[in-house]
Motif scaffolding. Structure first.
Motif, mmCIF file in Angstrom:
data_model
loop_
_atom_site.group_PDB
_atom_site.id
_atom_site.type_symbol
_atom_site.label_atom_id
_atom_site.label_comp_id
_atom_site.label_asym_id
_atom_site.label_seq_id
_atom_site.Cartn_x
_atom_site.Cartn_y
_atom_site.Cartn_z
ATOM 1 N N GLN A 1 0.822 -1.209 0.000
ATOM 2 C CA GLN A 1 0.000 0.000 0.000
ATOM 3 C C GLN A 1 0.861 1.267 0.000
ATOM 4 O O GLN A 1 0.599 2.209 -0.745
ATOM 5 N N ALA A 2 1.909 1.286 0.825
ATOM 6 C CA ALA A 2 2.784 2.466 0.898
ATOM 7 C C ALA A 2 3.542 2.672 -0.406
ATOM 8 O O ALA A 2 3.737 3.809 -0.846
ATOM 9 N N ALA B 1 2.493 1.991 -3.369
ATOM 10 C CA ALA B 1 1.559 2.545 -4.351
ATOM 11 C C ALA B 1 1.355 4.043 -4.149
ATOM 12 O O ALA B 1 1.184 4.784 -5.110
ATOM 13 N N VAL B 2 1.415 4.495 -2.910
ATOM 14 C CA VAL B 2 1.194 5.908 -2.602
ATOM 15 C C VAL B 2 2.483 6.718 -2.737
ATOM 16 O O VAL B 2 2.508 7.783 -3.342
ATOM 17 N N GLN B 3 3.569 6.205 -2.183
ATOM 18 C CA GLN B 3 4.835 6.948 -2.109
ATOM 19 C C GLN B 3 5.694 6.843 -3.371
ATOM 20 O O GLN B 3 6.538 7.700 -3.606
ATOM 21 N N GLN C 1 4.240 -1.841 -10.171
ATOM 22 C CA GLN C 1 5.266 -0.834 -10.457
ATOM 23 C C GLN C 1 6.521 -1.549 -10.965
ATOM 24 O O GLN C 1 7.485 -1.719 -10.235
#
Length: 145
Positions: A42-43, A45-47, A74
């Protein structure tokens, strides 16, 4: 250029030590730290970090599956395994999942820094300790070289 790092390890104390040491480097910044593989996915995907420093043994989703998932979403992400396990089967599994390097938690900190810089720059890095005879898998009869 500053290397943006996602630190994924189930030990909060270990993450804190590594984060403090990494942030003393002028070319590194920890953009997130998480304690399990699901949070790492999750991190990431955001960061969108330059490098994910990934432990193998974590709750919910282990580092192997988290690596696969991050790289599926990614493909350009760079994952560096950071583990207590020097055995060849762990190294092979992380490489098969897409990790570009493997460093042992007991390695000197300077080696971790070198590995981060190498992998973030597009290279690969494997701890020299992984070449110790007790960590290298024996050849099978079908190996030809």
């Amino acid at each position: 250029m500053t290397i943006r790092i996602l630190l994924a390890d189930d030990s909060q104390q270990y993450r804190g030590v590594i984060r403090t040491m990494l942030e003393r480097q002028s070319d590194m910044k920890v953009v997130a730290e998480v304690g399990d593989g699901l949070a790492a996915v999750q991190a990431a995907a955001v960061q969108i970090p330059d490098l994910v420093l990934m432990d193998i043994g974590m709750p919910q989703v282990d580092g192997i599956e988290a690596t696969r998932s991050i790289l599926a979403h990614q493909p350009g992400a760079r994952v560096l395994a950071l583990s207590l396990h020097p055995e060849a089967q762990f190294v092979r599994t992380m490489v098969d999942a897409g990790a570009k390097g493997y460093v042992l938690k007991g390695d000197p900190f300077g080696e971790l820094l070198q590995a981060i810089r190498e992998v973030a720059a597009g290279g690969t890095y494997f701890s020299p300790a992984l070449l110790q005879p007790e960590n290298v898998a024996p050849k099978s009869d079908t190996d030809t070289c």
